[in-house]
Design a protein around this motif. Structure first.
Motif, mmCIF file in Angstrom:
data_model
loop_
_atom_site.group_PDB
_atom_site.id
_atom_site.type_symbol
_atom_site.label_atom_id
_atom_site.label_comp_id
_atom_site.label_asym_id
_atom_site.label_seq_id
_atom_site.Cartn_x
_atom_site.Cartn_y
_atom_site.Cartn_z
ATOM 1 N N ARG A 1 6.566 8.133 5.188
ATOM 2 C CA ARG A 1 5.307 7.464 5.551
ATOM 3 C C ARG A 1 4.421 8.374 6.388
ATOM 4 N NH1 ARG A 1 2.086 5.835 10.059
ATOM 5 N NH2 ARG A 1 1.022 3.923 9.487
ATOM 6 N N ASN A 2 5.008 9.027 7.381
ATOM 7 C CA ASN A 2 4.203 9.818 8.307
ATOM 8 C C ASN A 2 3.762 11.149 7.709
ATOM 9 O OD1 ASN A 2 4.250 7.829 10.242
ATOM 10 N ND2 ASN A 2 6.055 8.655 11.286
ATOM 11 N N LEU B 1 -3.344 12.338 4.953
ATOM 12 C CA LEU B 1 -4.558 11.520 4.954
ATOM 13 C C LEU B 1 -5.422 11.832 6.184
ATOM 14 C CD1 LEU B 1 -2.979 8.097 3.859
ATOM 15 C CD2 LEU B 1 -4.301 9.673 2.428
ATOM 16 N N LEU B 2 -4.772 12.051 7.338
ATOM 17 C CA LEU B 2 -5.506 12.407 8.552
ATOM 18 C C LEU B 2 -6.138 13.794 8.416
ATOM 19 C CD1 LEU B 2 -2.989 11.110 11.235
ATOM 20 C CD2 LEU B 2 -5.351 10.312 11.003
ATOM 21 N N GLY C 1 1.082 20.834 10.402
ATOM 22 C CA GLY C 1 1.062 20.802 11.869
ATOM 23 C C GLY C 1 1.080 19.378 12.418
ATOM 24 N N LEU C 2 0.397 18.469 11.734
ATOM 25 C CA LEU C 2 0.415 17.054 12.152
ATOM 26 C C LEU C 2 1.805 16.453 11.943
ATOM 27 C CD1 LEU C 2 -3.057 16.099 10.651
ATOM 28 C CD2 LEU C 2 -2.456 15.879 13.071
ATOM 29 N N PHE D 1 0.790 10.091 5.941
ATOM 30 C CA PHE D 1 -0.224 9.821 6.975
ATOM 31 C C PHE D 1 -0.845 11.137 7.465
ATOM 32 C CE2 PHE D 1 -0.907 8.075 11.528
ATOM 33 C CZ PHE D 1 -2.118 7.504 11.208
ATOM 34 N N ASP E 1 0.850 -1.193 0.000
ATOM 35 C CA ASP E 1 0.000 0.000 0.000
ATOM 36 C C ASP E 1 0.889 1.247 0.000
ATOM 37 O OD1 ASP E 1 0.607 0.826 2.685
ATOM 38 O OD2 ASP E 1 -0.982 -0.430 3.497
ATOM 39 N N ALA E 2 0.267 2.410 -0.193
ATOM 40 C CA ALA E 2 1.063 3.625 -0.386
ATOM 41 C C ALA E 2 1.867 4.012 0.849
ATOM 42 C CB ALA E 2 0.157 4.781 -0.815
ATOM 43 N N LEU E 3 1.334 3.794 2.048
ATOM 44 C CA LEU E 3 2.093 4.139 3.263
ATOM 45 C C LEU E 3 3.348 3.275 3.373
ATOM 46 C CD1 LEU E 3 -0.700 4.560 6.017
ATOM 47 C CD2 LEU E 3 0.762 6.363 5.095
ATOM 48 N N TYR F 1 -8.546 15.824 10.792
ATOM 49 C CA TYR F 1 -7.612 16.005 11.912
ATOM 50 C C TYR F 1 -6.954 17.388 11.800
ATOM 51 C CZ TYR F 1 -7.319 11.750 14.732
ATOM 52 O OH TYR F 1 -7.562 10.754 15.637
ATOM 53 N N SER F 2 -6.853 18.065 12.936
ATOM 54 C CA SER F 2 -6.275 19.401 12.930
ATOM 55 C C SER F 2 -5.029 19.449 13.805
ATOM 56 C CB SER F 2 -7.299 20.403 13.452
ATOM 57 O OG SER F 2 -7.595 20.091 14.801
ATOM 58 N N GLU G 1 -9.264 13.723 6.683
ATOM 59 C CA GLU G 1 -10.373 13.202 7.495
ATOM 60 C C GLU G 1 -10.758 14.167 8.616
ATOM 61 O OE1 GLU G 1 -12.291 10.695 7.059
ATOM 62 O OE2 GLU G 1 -11.234 9.478 5.576
#
Lengths: 446, 446
Positions: free
Chosen positions: B213-214, B220-221, B186-187, B217, B78-80, B226-227, B224
């Motif tokens: 990877r992160n 992607l978060l 920020g994430l 991630f 998978d992409a991650l 995520y802030s 969805e």
């Protein structure tokens, strides 16, 4: 065991973790079960929070075979993804446990990957307890070596140290050698992250979830032969110094196997900042003495340390503020007589009588009181003044939650979350965890 | 665009990245293609290295649908997971690119997730170029804001800043709003990790792979919901200060869209530390002048800056040492006349004539020479002395590799790796990347 005699802190920890057996840790297993019970309480309690659902939606397409439960929900993912999600839900409201010396919430980053991996591979409950206790030991000792400046500088210590605990625990669980455990701990050092600036946002969840996920990842990589520097923690360009800390190797390594960090774990009765617990307890005592004269209260004065005032003397704009507000804690405890999850939800925070009551509260510095103590004075319309001082709040090491208190907390969290999971089954399983031979079977029943 | 006027650095970057289009970045696309070509060269070159194979084995059971290629190999994940592995292979030998101001290797952490995600979702080559150039911009500007103290303190800047570049690039690629891109950045701040102490070990791979990877991630978060904190980078308890840096907001934000960090990218002709390239070039010149009188060499003296001596005046115990050894670089360049991947492998490192020749080399400090320059003097048995000074090594900004040089490097890496991938197809695809309408189709052909 004495501290580092030339071989590096990681090797000392690796030797210790590799050598430790059930006989060595059995004396700590009751406290470990209490920690794990409390973990299930808060993880299930937040299992249907939008932050958990979003994380689950994000990872759903990036999971291998679904071996491991998402706690409190019907979904399963692979062990890496489940470790991430379950650490997020357990820690989401900071209603989990606290290692007071470091302010680490120790269980979420360690129990989440240990349970996910144990379910995936069918380890025993005893294996889980051994791995968990040793993981918490490594996590909190590394925290001790850099506390309190580490957190004060901006590092979210639960995340930055949690990854070490997760790595050590998972490496022990899969039976790595001392050298392999050392490497897993060193690999954790290159994955340690998480900042305080991001704590009021969902980004907090990411560093806590990653601590769990990446600690497990470190152990799996070490099993495949990945290595790390012998001085990843304490070397001149290693983890502690890069993070700005001069590591205290004595606190890190002295007395390994003689004292246990899990024995210092505490569990919250209220989903508020730990410094507010004494305020709430004092208000409960006053409420009993007031005997329904609540409408005669003119003024409430809360006296406490500089930390209490710095953390809690603030305007309340939302539920997040409420959990760290002296004013809101007093309003709930006095007016409602409870301080549970619903009392810190937006519905209660904006309730007109609560908003009005918060206005009657003021905070005053009292240098004679330690950080987690409080005195609350109430002035009535008659001029009468009632006061209560609490030096050790419910849930502190001096007045710990009983086993039954933790069970009650779990029941309440389950009830509020609307989970289909059965509280009594979990409670039964956790208390007899050392008797469970196959965690895969046990977790698959939940 | 001017720096932060009250809204936070993340928001300024988010606005910039969201607004930038192909028209804005087309002028940088040739340099971006050179970077991506060089990325394929080094990723394929190390694709069958044991470190890559171990990482692949570790992640194989933890991947969703295999949408994305493991570069140079038949496997897909998978992409991650693919982002992780491909960043590891591209950076494994430090033979990838260098942004000299920060010593960031910019492409591995950014191109790996962008390509993996573009293949998974069928974005266009133009989308890839836009995202990649903007990701490198964010990555290197954040690096500029904390260099050089950040690396000196123990932070592996490619890892710690790479995650920001990956996050910004992936957030752009999936079309997030300015606010979403700000949140992704920020994430990333809560996932930034990687220490210099671990660089001589496989733990380096983990922080580089995680950056890729992160960062994906984080995007992607953010998609969805995520802030993160508005001041995750520069706030009082934010990323830069926790890491020990007082961030230079001018270097971070001034002149966005006017200057481009990708324009400062450089590519290595030799798989050795960048400071040794001038030493190698000087030796090649001397070899041409020596005209087969190699056996008459009595002594070689290498003169350079304190950095050259600090990094390279060392005993050689293995191939990793050899890549940062003045002595070994001189031996290969003079004795063998080449300094490619085989010359830094264990087989050459322990070759008796090379071992003996390294003993003839000594290093001397010369404060008049800048960091990436070198003078090499050879003393012959006859007493004759030959000297060469190189101020700008091959591959530096002043003497860059030509497009053909990079193609040759790619051919050589492919040949040595034994990959089944076709070098000519990759070269063709990269040069016409902006014409590719579906990266899924293009990558699936490789």
């Amino acid at each position: 065991m004495r501290q580092d005699d030339g071989q590096g802190a990681g090797a000392v920890l690796g030797d210790f973790v590799a050598a430790a057996s059930w006989a060595d840790i059995a004396g700590q297993s009751h406290e470990a079960k209490r920690s794990i019970l409390n973990f299930f309480a808060t993880a299930v309690g937040s299992a249907h929070d939008p932050a958990v659902t979003s994380a689950l939606r994000t990872l759903a397409g990036f999971s291998g075979a679904p071996t491991s439960s998402i706690i409190g929900r019907p979904e399963r993912l692979d062990a890496l993804a489940a470790a991430f999600i379950n650490a997020v839900s357990a820690n989401l409201l900071d209603f989990d446990d606290t290692h007071l010396e470091t302010i680490i919430h120790p269980t979420a980053p360690v129990a989440a990957p240990v349970l996910a991996l144990a379910q995936a591979r069918g380890f025993s409950g005893r294996d889980v307890l051994v791995a968990f206790i040793l993981g918490v030991e490594v996590e909190c000792r590394i925290g001790n070596a850099v506390a309190p400046a580490h957190y004060a500088r901006g590092w979210h210590v639960t995340s930055t140290c949690g990854v070490f605990g997760a790595a050590a625990a998972c490496a022990k669980l899969i039976g790595l050698s001392a050298d392999g455990i050392k490497n897993a701990i060193g690999l954790a050092a290159s994955q340690s992250a998480g900042i305080v600036e991001n704590l009021p946002t969902a980004a907090k969840n990411v560093s806590v979830g990653n601590a769990a996920r990446n600690g497990l990842f470190a152990a799996l990589l070490a099993a495949e032969g990945y290595s790390a520097s012998a001085r990843a923690i304490e070397g001149p360009l290693g983890w502690a110094r890069a993070m700005g800390d001069e590591p205290d190797l004595g606190r890190l390594l002295d007395g390994l196997g003689q004292s246990w960090e899990i024995a210092k774990n505490t569990y919250k009765p209220y989903p508020a900042g730990i410094v507010f617990h004494a305020v709430i307890d004092a208000c409960f005592k006053l409420r009993a003495r007031l005997d329904r004269r609540l409408d005669q209260i003119v003024l409430i004065t809360v006296c406490g340390s500089a930390l209490l005032l710095a953390r809690g003397d603030r305007p309340v704009r939302n539920d997040r503020d409420a959990r760290v507000s002296i004013h809101h804690c007093v309003a709930c405890a006095l007016l409602l007589g409870v301080a549970g999850v619903p009392e810190f939800s937006a519905a209660t925070v904006f309730q007109p009588d609560i908003v009005a009551f918060r206005q009657k509260v003021s905070a005053e510095f009292d240098g004679s009181l330690p950080d987690c103590a409080a005195r609350v004075n109430i002035k009535l319309a008659s001029g009468e003044i009632l006061g209560e001082t609490v030096m050790a709040a419910k849930g502190s090491l001096a007045d710990p939650l009983s086993d039954l208190d933790i069970e009650r907390k779990l029941h309440e969290c389950f009830r509020l979350s609307g989970t289909a999971w059965d509280a009594d089954v979990i409670i039964g399983d956790v208390w007899r965890l050392d008797k469970i031979t196959d965690m895969s079977h046990a977790m698959n029943q939940l």
